[in-house]
Design a protein around this motif. Structure first.
Motif, short mmCIF file in Angstrom:
data_model
loop_
_atom_site.label_atom_id
_atom_site.label_comp_id
_atom_site.label_asym_id
_atom_site.label_seq_id
_atom_site.Cartn_x
_atom_site.Cartn_y
_atom_site.Cartn_z
N ALA A 180 4.37 7.45 17.12
CA ALA A 180 5.07 8.44 16.30
C ALA A 180 6.20 7.82 15.49
N ALA A 181 7.04 7.01 16.13
CA ALA A 181 8.20 6.43 15.43
C ALA A 181 7.75 5.48 14.33
N SER A 182 6.74 4.67 14.64
CA SER A 182 6.23 3.71 13.66
C SER A 182 5.64 4.43 12.45
N LEU A 183 4.87 5.47 12.72
CA LEU A 183 4.23 6.21 11.63
C LEU A 183 5.26 6.94 10.78
N GLU A 184 6.32 7.43 11.39
CA GLU A 184 7.37 8.12 10.65
C GLU A 184 8.08 7.16 9.70
N GLU A 185 8.29 5.94 10.18
CA GLU A 185 8.94 4.93 9.34
C GLU A 185 8.04 4.56 8.16
N MET A 186 6.74 4.40 8.44
CA MET A 186 5.80 4.08 7.36
C MET A 186 5.72 5.23 6.35
N THR A 187 5.77 6.46 6.84
CA THR A 187 5.70 7.62 5.96
C THR A 187 6.88 7.64 5.00
N THR A 188 8.07 7.34 5.52
CA THR A 188 9.27 7.33 4.67
C THR A 188 9.13 6.28 3.57
N SER A 189 8.67 5.10 3.94
CA SER A 189 8.55 4.01 2.98
C SER A 189 7.48 4.29 1.93
N LEU A 190 6.30 4.75 2.39
CA LEU A 190 5.19 4.97 1.45
C LEU A 190 5.43 6.20 0.57
N THR A 191 6.18 7.17 1.07
CA THR A 191 6.51 8.32 0.24
C THR A 191 7.29 7.87 -0.99
N GLU A 192 8.25 7.02 -0.78
CA GLU A 192 9.06 6.51 -1.89
C GLU A 192 8.20 5.75 -2.89
N ILE A 193 7.31 4.89 -2.35
CA ILE A 193 6.46 4.07 -3.22
C ILE A 193 5.53 4.95 -4.06
N PHE A 194 4.86 5.88 -3.42
CA PHE A 194 3.87 6.71 -4.13
C PHE A 194 4.53 7.67 -5.11
N ARG A 195 5.68 8.23 -4.73
CA ARG A 195 6.36 9.13 -5.65
C ARG A 195 6.76 8.40 -6.92
N GLY A 196 7.20 7.14 -6.75
CA GLY A 196 7.58 6.35 -7.92
C GLY A 196 6.38 5.99 -8.77
N ALA A 197 5.29 5.58 -8.14
CA ALA A 197 4.09 5.16 -8.87
C ALA A 197 3.46 6.33 -9.62
N LEU A 198 3.50 7.51 -9.02
CA LEU A 198 2.86 8.67 -9.63
C LEU A 198 3.83 9.53 -10.43
N ALA A 199 5.11 9.11 -10.46
CA ALA A 199 6.14 9.87 -11.17
C ALA A 199 6.14 11.33 -10.74
N ASN A 200 6.06 11.54 -9.44
CA ASN A 200 6.02 12.90 -8.87
C ASN A 200 6.94 12.94 -7.66
N ASP A 201 8.16 13.41 -7.85
CA ASP A 201 9.12 13.39 -6.75
C ASP A 201 8.93 14.55 -5.76
N LYS A 202 7.87 15.37 -6.00
CA LYS A 202 7.57 16.47 -5.07
C LYS A 202 6.38 16.16 -4.17
N LEU A 203 5.79 15.00 -4.37
CA LEU A 203 4.59 14.65 -3.62
C LEU A 203 4.86 14.56 -2.12
N ASN A 204 4.04 15.24 -1.32
CA ASN A 204 4.11 15.13 0.14
C ASN A 204 3.20 14.02 0.61
N VAL A 205 3.73 13.10 1.39
CA VAL A 205 2.96 11.97 1.91
C VAL A 205 3.09 11.95 3.43
N LYS A 206 1.97 11.66 4.09
CA LYS A 206 1.98 11.55 5.54
C LYS A 206 1.08 10.39 5.94
N VAL A 207 1.57 9.56 6.85
CA VAL A 207 0.79 8.41 7.32
C VAL A 207 0.29 8.70 8.73
N GLU A 208 -1.04 8.52 8.92
CA GLU A 208 -1.66 8.72 10.22
C GLU A 208 -2.62 7.57 10.50
N LYS A 209 -2.85 7.30 11.78
CA LYS A 209 -3.91 6.38 12.17
C LYS A 209 -5.17 7.22 12.40
#
Length: 646
Positions: free
Chosen positions: A515-544
């Motif tokens: 859980a902790a690892s995935l939460e950290e990855m979610t925070t990081s990838l949310t920032e990356i994807f929002r920037g790449a897609l120019a969409n600051d409302k995008l919801n991102v979630k990381v799961e195995k």
């Protein structure tokens, strides 16, 4: 006997009549005048049955409709009971006094009321909607009766005198006005008679004054005494002799329609032929219900289930309503429940309380009983088929399910009767009831029903479900959305989720320790994807995810998606996806190398391109891309392949 007078309007028990707007459809005068002729013949038959009159040998009852385009006239001739001068005075000059009603009152203890069409005594006056002048020539069946001639130019005055008719019966002549001369055309006559009179109980023949005779050539041995022989043709080489005869006129109607027969007397092919003839539909119906009831009211009919596996809003069935074999109208909602309008069929009920123009029904509790009876018979047929012929019921299910679901939504009694016989086709094309599905999936998703609305579009989700040992049902019709809402209301605790809703509990392969690892990855990838897609409302979630071949997917909460569907249905969806509270989530698979690449190469040259591609791949698996997004996706895919060639 000559008489000139004013028409007496009798309004004691019926509304005052104004002939020009008595009927909404001007061609309906055909139905009324032919019905009057049928009644006149039926009355004479009943008098014969009661011993008060003897029908002559060789008598053939018929109604003749004769068009004369040159004279712009139309005749309706019957060889029924006829009228005396006193009866013309009573039934014609006193508008709204019903001859059929008086006849029944006089003989109600001697015979039944079957097959008397007229109820109001108004049908005759429908002639003035199309005619400037109308004449009646009639001779009563009564011994020593004198012929009567009557005429009226459409005002309130009439002339009546001794007539010249020598044969029993009545001849009505319409001198058509200029706006209505089309009705003197034989083709138009046949068209209207086919509409209203196809199943009247007396044979109807059509002829045209001045029309050239038509001929048939038949073998000599087939000639009968009724044939008019024109010429004998001898083929000496073949040694054959054929006879040229005038073509026999054929009645335009079927006096014994299939619905009037007992179901045991009808063959499968007869049911299919009747369907093709009446509805001009050459696709075979799935099956049918033959209605046959004598008590507490008289009702007969046949309801056909056509193939209706299209969107239910575009389905248009036809239920034809008859009264004693006289066509009344299509799809009268007071008699036919709304959901049954998806079917095709005929219903004949002589007991219907029609209004003055026979075109609509009086508001009567009796009508509700008829409607309830039809609903019950349909439910009994369907439930009985499910119980005793499950194989065919399953075979028909995909076609009839929109109809059944629509019925459940519209009619509470129908819903109650059908609740145990609703089927769901699963991913293996097996048919299950709701309890069957819930029992089979209770260990992995208790009281949850997952469903698919587009097998092609949602194929990735279906594959993942199968690999996870899960099942879903196929619900591809727009009616399924309101239907599953109703099911949730009637089955406490049961909830439906589309297969692309948030179902991570089923598909993820991670425990609490991740859980902790995935939460950290979610925070990081949310920032990356929002920037790449120019969409600051995008919801991102990381799961195995258990399926390591899936890099990304879109999930949307069931509640949000149903809200979207409802807004589309009511035309409220036009603001664009960014303005909608979609609550969609981009799920990234932590077990996939592409996701790991983006996480590790945050500032890499191709990261933005990779993020856009991962998002579009997930989106395509959920719904089609817009035209602009698809163009960008194709170009980007080509760019990625070019990179691979370097």
């Amino acid at each position: 006997m000559a008489k000139h007078g004013n028409l007496s309007i009798n309004s004691d028990n019926i509304f005052p009549i104004i002939k020009k707007w008595l009927y909404s459809d001007h061609d309906i005068f055909f139905r009324e005048l032919v019905s009057n002729g049928c009644d006149a013949i039926t009355k004479l038959k009943k008098l014969d049955m009661m011993g008060e009159y003897q029908i002559p040998d060789g008598n053939k009852f018929a109604i003749q409709v004769v068009a004369d385009p040159a004279e712009k006239t139309l005749k309706f001739i019957d060889n029924g009971i006829g009228m005396t001068a006193d009866e013309v005075e009573t039934y014609i000059n006193q508008i709204a006094f019903s001859g059929a009603e008086a006849f029944l009152a006089q003989y109600k203890d001697k015979t039944n009321e079957d097959q008397i069409i007229g109820h109001f005594g108004l049908g005759f006056y429908s002639a003035f909607m199309v005619a400037d002048r109308v004449t009646i020539d009639t001779l009563s069946y009564k011994e020593g009766a004198e012929a009567v001639h009557w005429e009226c130019d459409g005002g309130t005055e009439f002339d009546m005198e001794e007539g010249s008719r020598s044969e029993r019966g009545t001849e009505i002549t319409l001198y058509l006005n200029e706006e209505s001369v089309e009705f003197a055309n034989e083709y138009r006559v046949n068209e209207v008679l086919s509409k209203y009179c196809s199943f009247m109980p007396v044979e109807i023949f059509v002829s045209t004054v001045g029309a050239a005779p038509q001929y048939d050539t038949i073998p000599e041995e087939e000639v009968t005494e009724e044939d008019v022989v024109v010429e004998t043709i001898v083929d000496e080489e073949k040694g054959e002799k054929k006879i040229k005869i005038e073509r026999r006129p054929k009645p335009i109607n079927d006096t014994t329609p299939l619905w009037a027969k007992h179901p045991n007397e009808c063959t499968e092919e007869e049911y299919k032929d009747f369907y093709r003839k009446v509805f001009m539909d050459f696709k075979e119906p799935l099956f049918w219900i033959h209605l046959n009831m004598d008590y507490p009211f008289n009702l007969k009919g046949i309801l056909y289930f056509p193939k209706i596996n299209t969107e239910y809003e575009s389905i248009e069935g036809v239920i034809k309503l008859y009264n004693n074999q006289v066509f009344i109208a299509d799809n009268i909602k007071e008699v036919i429940p709304e959901f049954l309008m998806l079917l095709k069929g005929v219903v004949d009920c002589p007991d219907l309380p029609l209004n003055v123009s026979r075109s609509a029904l009086q508001n009567d509790g009796f009508v509700k009983k008829i409607s309830d009876y039809i609903t019950k018979k349909v439910a009994d047929k369907l439930s009985g088929m499910c119980k005793t012929d499950r194989e065919n019921y399953e075979k028909y299910w995909d076609d009839i399910s929109p109809f059944i679901k629509f019925g459940c939504l519209k009619d509470e009694k129908f819903c109650e009767k059908m609740s145990k016989f609703i089927l769901f086709k699963n991913l293996e094309s097996k048919y299950l009831t709701l309890p069957d599905y819930l029992e089979a999936n209770k260990e992995k998703a208790e009281n949850k029903v997952y469903y698919v609305t587009n097998e092609l579009q949602q194929s990735q989700y279906i594959r993942m479900f199968r690999e996870a040992g899960m099942d879903a049902v196929i619900l591809t019709h727009s009616i399924d959305q309101p239907f599953i809402t109703q099911l949730e209301q009637k089955n406490e605790g049961v909830h439906f989720y589309r297969i692309d809703a948030d179902m991570m509990d089923v598909l993820k392969d991670s425990g609490e320790e991740d859980a902790a690892s995935l939460e950290e990855m979610t925070t990081s990838l949310t920032e990356i994807f929002r920037g790449a897609l120019a969409n600051d409302k995008l919801n991102v979630k990381v799961e195995k995810l258990k399926d390591t071949g899936v890099s990304s997917m879109i999930t949307l909460s069931e509640e949000s998606r149903r809200m979207q569907d409802m807004m589309k249905l009511y035309g409220m969806y036009g603001m664009g996806p960014m303005d909608m509270p979609a609550n969609e989530t981009l799920v990234l698979n932590a077990n996939h190398p592409l996701v790991q690449y983006v996480l590790e190469k945050k500032e890499g040259e191709y990261v933005n391109m990779m993020c856009e591609q991962l998002y579009d791949l997930a989106f395509i698996s959920n719904q089609p891309l817009s035209a602009d997004a698809m163009s960008k996706f194709i170009k980007r895919s080509n760019d990625i392949m070019m990179i691979l060639t370097k």
